[in-house]
Design a protein around this motif. Sequence first.
Motif: not given
Length: 419
Positions: A294-304
């Motif tokens: 969940v954290d990885f998906v959140k960070r990736h979505t925020a970045k890209y």
Amino acid sequence: MDRRRFLTTTALTLAAGASGTLAAPNLARAQAGPIRIGLLAPLTGVVAAGGREMVDGFNMFWEERGFEAGGRKIEVVVEDDGSNPDVSLQKARRLVEQGNVTMLFGNLLANTGLAVANYVKGTGTPYFIPIIAADDLTQRQRIPNVIRVAGYTASQTTRPLADWALKQGYKKVATVSQDYTFGHEQCGGFAQRFTEGGGQIVGQFWHPLNTADFSPYLGQLANAGADAIFAMETGADATRFMQQYGNFGLKGRIPLLGAMNMTDQSVIRTMGAEVDGIVSCAHFAEGSDNPVTVDFVKRHTAKYQKMPSLYGFSMYSGAMWVAEALKTIGGKAEDRALFLETVLKTELTGSPLGRPVKLDNLGNPVYDLYIRKVQRGADGKFWNVPIETFPNYSQFGPYDPAEYMKQPAYSRTFQGIKR
């Protein structure tokens, strides 16, 4: 750090090499300087969108780590393989022989990866393949310095899907696939396991890459007498196939099972209800409720501004795997034997999968594999949600490795089907 730096070619590197400033240093000097990683990705050509996501995922990891591993700075040099094996081979040679890279990473298409693998077989250069899935690279034709960090073999993920299909009561399945090695291997893994479990493959249909009109195949699938359809499609073919499957009236009539790439985020993020409910199998599910995922998906979505695809996730995790190994050996990447041995022994504990992952003795990961269903998330966007787990699943699945490798590699003419 400016992301544009990593989307350039090695023109400056080559110029420096011509002046003699990049002559090979001795081992001690090399280990005092930065570790140079050559990243090969298709930034032009038929899979350019996936190539850009590869670069994004790789850079995201190193940016988060300050471009450092094992006490040494990391420099990433990106080359466009043009989705072409000849270009890929040329760029790999340039990176190794003139660019002084310590290792190579990447490639997306099997033919580009195989070209590079054959080249490094002679040079000994460590080559890490988080996406290239050709079965034999970690089986019958293994090259010791080619390691599939964070990747998978093509047939690995389709076997659990066959077992799941049998448990649903499906007795007859037809397959449809792009007509090249990756498709042959994914269909082979499914077909062999499904027929060994008592199922029947009632038809197999192969089509060229970049097929615009699937109606001839859909007509045959509709009349094959199948309880379900297994489809192996990637990229634009995946989009067109799923759209036309619905338009042809098959959605809701014959359940559709897909190889993991068919319902990857790189495909479904721009699609609608036609993807709803499609089942696939993979080691990564962006709709997992595991806190680390969940954290990885959140960070990736925020970045890209988009959820991670298989390409971005794999390159991020592959970089993490190698970084952990470099930490263990204090950055001694030039000691190839030690470096490769350490990568093979590294158990990855902090990846976006949220569980430990190890490599088998042939350099392929052993995963928990997830049966996934495409569903709408709370934001209304489609993603892959895990509905069942097959734990600790190797590239050989239920088979004894030595016995399994006595059979031919999967091809259009050998699908392992039990008659």
